[in-house]
Scaffold this motif. Structure first.
Motif, PDB file in Angstrom:
ATOM      1  N   GLY A  63     105.571  35.324  33.208  1.00 54.88           N
ATOM      2  CA  GLY A  63     105.083  33.960  33.402  1.00 54.88           C
ATOM      3  C   GLY A  63     103.629  33.955  33.814  1.00 54.88           C
ATOM      4  N   THR A  64     103.157  32.780  34.257  1.00 58.53           N
ATOM      5  CA  THR A  64     101.778  32.596  34.706  1.00 58.53           C
ATOM      6  C   THR A  64     101.797  32.243  36.181  1.00 58.53           C
ATOM      7  OG1 THR A  64     101.149  31.807  32.505  1.00 58.53           O
ATOM      8  CG2 THR A  64      99.628  31.341  34.308  1.00 58.53           C
ATOM      9  N   PHE A  65     100.914  32.881  36.957  1.00 55.94           N
ATOM     10  CA  PHE A  65     100.964  32.770  38.414  1.00 55.94           C
ATOM     11  C   PHE A  65      99.584  32.440  38.981  1.00 55.94           C
ATOM     12  CE2 PHE A  65     104.326  35.484  36.976  1.00 55.94           C
ATOM     13  CZ  PHE A  65     105.415  35.158  37.758  1.00 55.94           C
ATOM     14  N   VAL A  66      99.612  31.802  40.166  1.00 58.75           N
ATOM     15  CA  VAL A  66      98.371  31.573  40.905  1.00 58.75           C
ATOM     16  C   VAL A  66      97.837  32.927  41.342  1.00 58.75           C
ATOM     17  CG1 VAL A  66      97.316  30.524  42.935  1.00 58.75           C
ATOM     18  CG2 VAL A  66      99.117  29.309  41.683  1.00 58.75           C
ATOM     19  N   ARG A  67      96.584  33.163  41.035  1.00 57.64           N
ATOM     20  CA  ARG A  67      96.011  34.468  41.313  1.00 57.64           C
ATOM     21  C   ARG A  67      95.682  34.611  42.791  1.00 57.64           C
ATOM     22  NH1 ARG A  67      90.958  37.118  37.955  1.00 57.64           N
ATOM     23  NH2 ARG A  67      91.246  39.267  38.676  1.00 57.64           N
ATOM     24  N   ALA A  68      95.976  35.779  43.324  1.00 56.92           N
ATOM     25  CA  ALA A  68      95.654  36.042  44.727  1.00 56.92           C
ATOM     26  C   ALA A  68      94.148  36.142  44.890  1.00 56.92           C
ATOM     27  CB  ALA A  68      96.327  37.338  45.189  1.00 56.92           C
ATOM     28  N   ALA A  69      93.625  35.520  45.937  1.00 59.91           N
ATOM     29  CA  ALA A  69      92.190  35.572  46.192  1.00 59.91           C
ATOM     30  C   ALA A  69      91.783  36.981  46.566  1.00 59.91           C
ATOM     31  CB  ALA A  69      91.821  34.604  47.313  1.00 59.91           C
ATOM     32  N   ARG A  70      90.707  37.443  45.994  1.00 57.95           N
ATOM     33  CA  ARG A  70      90.214  38.782  46.294  1.00 57.95           C
ATOM     34  C   ARG A  70      89.140  38.707  47.385  1.00 57.95           C
ATOM     35  NH1 ARG A  70      89.438  41.696  40.372  1.00 57.95           N
ATOM     36  NH2 ARG A  70      91.634  41.585  39.734  1.00 57.95           N
ATOM     37  N   THR A  71      89.284  39.537  48.340  1.00 55.32           N
ATOM     38  CA  THR A  71      88.303  39.568  49.422  1.00 55.32           C
ATOM     39  C   THR A  71      87.058  40.310  48.956  1.00 55.32           C
ATOM     40  OG1 THR A  71      90.087  39.595  51.041  1.00 55.32           O
ATOM     41  CG2 THR A  71      87.882  40.256  51.801  1.00 55.32           C
ATOM     42  N   ALA A  72      85.952  39.596  48.995  1.00 50.28           N
ATOM     43  CA  ALA A  72      84.697  40.217  48.565  1.00 50.28           C
ATOM     44  C   ALA A  72      84.277  41.288  49.558  1.00 50.28           C
ATOM     45  CB  ALA A  72      83.607  39.154  48.450  1.00 50.28           C
ATOM     46  N   ARG A  73      83.849  42.396  49.028  1.00 53.13           N
ATOM     47  CA  ARG A  73      83.370  43.451  49.906  1.00 53.13           C
ATOM     48  C   ARG A  73      81.909  43.751  49.585  1.00 53.13           C
ATOM     49  NH1 ARG A  73      83.168  48.663  47.797  1.00 53.13           N
ATOM     50  NH2 ARG A  73      83.938  48.879  45.656  1.00 53.13           N
ATOM     51  N   THR A  74      81.183  44.118  50.594  1.00 51.79           N
ATOM     52  CA  THR A  74      79.773  44.434  50.417  1.00 51.79           C
ATOM     53  C   THR A  74      79.632  45.842  49.853  1.00 51.79           C
ATOM     54  OG1 THR A  74      79.193  43.026  52.282  1.00 51.79           O
ATOM     55  CG2 THR A  74      77.559  44.635  51.575  1.00 51.79           C
ATOM     56  N   VAL A  75      78.877  45.946  48.768  1.00 48.04           N
ATOM     57  CA  VAL A  75      78.651  47.255  48.155  1.00 48.04           C
ATOM     58  C   VAL A  75      77.291  47.775  48.610  1.00 48.04           C
ATOM     59  CG1 VAL A  75      78.455  48.531  46.000  1.00 48.04           C
ATOM     60  CG2 VAL A  75      80.025  46.592  46.162  1.00 48.04           C
ATOM     61  N   ASP A  76      77.269  48.967  49.112  1.00 46.77           N
ATOM     62  CA  ASP A  76      76.037  49.566  49.626  1.00 46.77           C
ATOM     63  C   ASP A  76      75.421  50.453  48.550  1.00 46.77           C
ATOM     64  OD1 ASP A  76      73.969  50.620  51.038  1.00 46.77           O
ATOM     65  OD2 ASP A  76      75.213  51.829  52.403  1.00 46.77           O
ATOM     66  N   TYR A  77      74.237  50.064  48.069  1.00 45.28           N
ATOM     67  CA  TYR A  77      73.519  50.864  47.077  1.00 45.28           C
ATOM     68  C   TYR A  77      72.386  51.674  47.716  1.00 45.28           C
ATOM     69  CZ  TYR A  77      75.959  47.893  43.723  1.00 45.28           C
ATOM     70  OH  TYR A  77      76.921  47.245  42.996  1.00 45.28           O
ATOM     71  N   GLY A  78      72.452  51.826  49.017  1.00 50.48           N
ATOM     72  CA  GLY A  78      71.393  52.545  49.708  1.00 50.48           C
ATOM     73  C   GLY A  78      71.219  53.977  49.222  1.00 50.48           C
ATOM     74  N   TRP A  79      72.298  54.585  48.729  1.00 52.57           N
ATOM     75  CA  TRP A  79      72.207  55.967  48.259  1.00 52.57           C
ATOM     76  C   TRP A  79      71.214  56.080  47.106  1.00 52.57           C
ATOM     77  CZ3 TRP A  79      73.106  57.367  43.255  1.00 52.57           C
ATOM     78  CH2 TRP A  79      73.763  56.443  42.451  1.00 52.57           C
ATOM     79  N   GLN A  80      71.070  54.975  46.308  1.00 49.55           N
ATOM     80  CA  GLN A  80      70.161  55.035  45.175  1.00 49.55           C
ATOM     81  C   GLN A  80      68.706  55.134  45.626  1.00 49.55           C
ATOM     82  OE1 GLN A  80      70.756  52.064  42.199  1.00 49.55           O
ATOM     83  NE2 GLN A  80      72.918  52.572  41.888  1.00 49.55           N
ATOM     84  N   THR A  81      68.389  54.517  46.757  1.00 51.03           N
ATOM     85  CA  THR A  81      67.028  54.621  47.276  1.00 51.03           C
ATOM     86  C   THR A  81      66.671  56.068  47.562  1.00 51.03           C
ATOM     87  OG1 THR A  81      67.195  52.421  48.273  1.00 51.03           O
ATOM     88  CG2 THR A  81      65.467  53.876  49.122  1.00 51.03           C
ATOM     89  N   ALA A  82      67.621  56.801  48.147  1.00 52.86           N
ATOM     90  CA  ALA A  82      67.372  58.212  48.436  1.00 52.86           C
ATOM     91  C   ALA A  82      67.283  59.032  47.153  1.00 52.86           C
ATOM     92  CB  ALA A  82      68.476  58.755  49.346  1.00 52.86           C
ATOM     93  N   ALA A  83      68.112  58.674  46.160  1.00 52.40           N
ATOM     94  CA  ALA A  83      68.125  59.443  44.919  1.00 52.40           C
ATOM     95  C   ALA A  83      66.887  59.192  44.064  1.00 52.40           C
ATOM     96  CB  ALA A  83      69.387  59.102  44.120  1.00 52.40           C
ATOM     97  N   LEU A  84      66.430  57.938  44.037  1.00 55.69           N
ATOM     98  CA  LEU A  84      65.320  57.574  43.155  1.00 55.69           C
ATOM     99  C   LEU A  84      63.948  57.819  43.778  1.00 55.69           C
ATOM    100  CD1 LEU A  84      66.744  54.201  41.766  1.00 55.69           C
ATOM    101  CD2 LEU A  84      66.582  56.386  40.557  1.00 55.69           C
ATOM    102  N   ARG A  85      63.887  57.783  45.115  1.00 57.21           N
ATOM    103  CA  ARG A  85      62.613  57.906  45.822  1.00 57.21           C
ATOM    104  C   ARG A  85      61.672  56.768  45.414  1.00 57.21           C
ATOM    105  NH1 ARG A  85      64.365  60.705  49.980  1.00 57.21           N
ATOM    106  NH2 ARG A  85      65.263  62.707  49.373  1.00 57.21           N
ATOM    107  N   ALA A  86      60.408  56.891  45.739  1.00 58.40           N
ATOM    108  CA  ALA A  86      59.438  55.835  45.448  1.00 58.40           C
ATOM    109  C   ALA A  86      59.173  55.762  43.946  1.00 58.40           C
ATOM    110  CB  ALA A  86      58.131  56.089  46.202  1.00 58.40           C
ATOM    111  N   PRO A  87      59.015  54.546  43.391  1.00 62.18           N
ATOM    112  CA  PRO A  87      58.717  54.429  41.965  1.00 62.18           C
ATOM    113  C   PRO A  87      57.336  54.959  41.642  1.00 62.18           C
ATOM    114  CG  PRO A  87      58.494  52.303  43.022  1.00 62.18           C
ATOM    115  CD  PRO A  87      59.074  53.237  44.050  1.00 62.18           C
ATOM    116  N   GLN A  88      57.164  55.402  40.392  1.00 58.96           N
ATOM    117  CA  GLN A  88      55.870  55.932  39.969  1.00 58.96           C
ATOM    118  C   GLN A  88      54.786  54.863  40.024  1.00 58.96           C
ATOM    119  OE1 GLN A  88      55.913  58.134  36.267  1.00 58.96           O
ATOM    120  NE2 GLN A  88      53.869  57.443  35.733  1.00 58.96           N
TER     121      GLN A  88
END
Length: 470
Positions: A63-88
């Motif tokens: 059947g068709t059901f009311v969808r459960a609300a998904r709790t938004a979570r904060t995604v941390d992309y800080g690791w990319q700053t360390a991996a990429l370093r300063a832009p050229q």
């Protein structure tokens, strides 16, 4: 039932879902058909809309059901700053000239001509024919279709004086727009960290391409008549640069066109230093009161790298351009293009060639020049009447833009914000300076949509200037 019925059912179900606990089963399609007196197709359309919004979910066989609300979570992309370093290079935001705006805004900011100034019928017919031809399914040569190479070479060669060898088709490298050509030239011939001389102010895209290539830009001041040859000579001598980027004809943003004498002087300086001149002839098809005179037509020793674009005059969707270069410089540029994109779409090349070789192409260009003259003069008149504080240093003899010098002390950021709030979008001049701006400037495009709104746009600008000028 029509779309109105589907919308009515979707609205009713959305209100019901909002009060139902997650996991609640919706009534069957048959029950909904009876309840809303609608067809099964209309009910299914309403259910698909709710599913697309993430409000319900279908479980096959259940059947068709009311969808459960998904709790938004904060995604941390800080690791990319360390991996990429300063832009050229400094990461640049999209410039004002490329902003898309609603239809009700008076758009004086863009760098492209309005759709009514494009050869729409020719473009549509050319694309249809190209789609039926071999180029739709075959891989073109890396340097471009031979027929298109020949056309670009002939266009420049027609201006070559007696005694100067005209370019050959083999000197041409077809590009997916001149912006790609600038990037390749700067990467291939200047290389990272080396100096590049550039007019100031100049095309913002050239500034961005140089930054991404990691080259060191050395500004050379320019004015209504072009750069001072003495300033250019000194810049070559002091920096050891071997390449100078310039727009001798209808420069963006100033509209400047070099005289024959100035062009000869600049070419002489370039030759004396064993250097290159990148001649960006972006507005060759937009002459109004004068005829373009390419410097490259007077050089057969390989000092001038000539860029010619069809993007603005044919269609922004047919991003086709070419660079004409001779000797090892051409080979390095071609190698960079091959590594960058392998080749340019043969379909787009064939369509562009079709357009510019039609007898109606020259007729179209003559009409465009008259329309540009009318639009330019209208905007100049409106500005002088409603915004006399904005000084037009020179009325351009071609191109698409007016360059305005604003009173000293003008708060340019406040001015552009005030204009935008009033429904007028203008381009602040800071985008066109490779270093610090030498004053407060605006670039206005007189080839944009709705010229009947120029008077209102000028009035808004004049009132904003009154508020932002001390």
């Amino acid at each position: 039932m029509n779309d109105g019925s589907s919308f009515r059912i979707a609205t009713a179900l959305r209100d019901w879902v909002a009060t139902a606990p997650p996991g609640t089963r919706l009534p069957s399609t048959r029950a909904l058909v009876a309840q809303h007196q609608a067809s099964p197709v209309t009910v299914q359309k309403a259910l698909r809309e709710l599913a697309a919004r993430g409000l319900i979910e279908s479980r096959p066989g259940v059947g068709t059901f009311v969808r459960a609300a998904r709790t938004a979570r904060t995604v941390d992309y800080g690791w990319q700053t360390a991996a990429l370093r300063a832009p050229q290079s400094r990461i640049q935001m999209v410039p004002t000239a490329l902003r898309s705006v609603p239809n009700d805004v008076i758009a004086l900011h863009a760098g492209y001509p309005d759709r009514e100034l494009l050869p729409e019928r020719l473009v549509r017919s050319a694309l249809t024919r190209a789609a039926r031809g071999d180029t739709a399914l075959s891989r073109p040569p890396v340097a471009g279709l031979p027929e298109l190479q020949s056309w670009f070479a002939h266009e420049l060669g027609a201006s070559s004086p007696v005694g100067v060898a005209p370019p050959t088709p083999g000197d041409v490298v077809v590009l997916p727009g001149s912006q790609s050509g600038l990037s390749s030239i700067f990467r291939a011939l200047v290389t990272g960290g080396r100096p590049l001389l550039m007019e100031s102010p100049t095309y913002w895209g050239a500034i961005a391409a140089a930054a991404q290539a990691g080259v060191r830009v050395i500004p050379v001041p320019t004015g209504p008549d072009g750069p001072d040859p003495a300033d250019l000579d000194r810049a070559f001598a002091e920096t050891g640069a071997r390449l100078f980027y310039a727009q001798p004809t209808y420069a963006n943003p100033t509209g400047a066109q070099w005289s024959t004498e100035r062009a000869e002087q600049v070419l002489g300086v370039v030759r004396a230093h064993g250097a290159f001149l990148v001649e960006d002839d972006w507005a060759r098809d937009f002459g109004i009161g004068t005829t373009p005179r390419p410097i490259a037509a007077h050089d057969d020793a390989g000092h001038v790298l000539y860029l010619r674009s069809l993007t603005k005059s044919v269609s922004p969707s047919l991003r086709i351009a070419a660079v004409i270069a001779r000797g090892p410089a051409r080979e390095r540029i071609l190698a960079d293009r091959g590594a960058e994109s392998l080749y340019v779409s043969g379909l787009l090349q064939a369509a562009a060639l079709d357009v510019v070789t039609q007898p109606a192409w020259q007729t179209h260009l003559r009409g465009v020049r008259e329309q540009l003259r009318t639009r330019r003069d209208l905007l100049v008149t409106c500005l002088r009447h409603h915004a006399p504080q904005a000084h037009i240093e020179a009325v351009p003899a071609g191109g698409l833009n007016l360059w305005l010098r604003l009173p000293d002390g003008t708060d340019l950021q406040q001015l552009t914000r005030d204009c935008e709030r009033a429904g007028v979008l203008v381009a602040p001049g800071t985008d066109w300076f490779p270093a610090e701006a030498t004053g407060a400037f605006l670039r206005l495009n007189y080839a944009g949509p709705n010229p009947s709104a120029y008077a209102e746009g000028a009035r808004v600008l004049g009132e904003a200037l009154d508020r932002s000028t001390p």
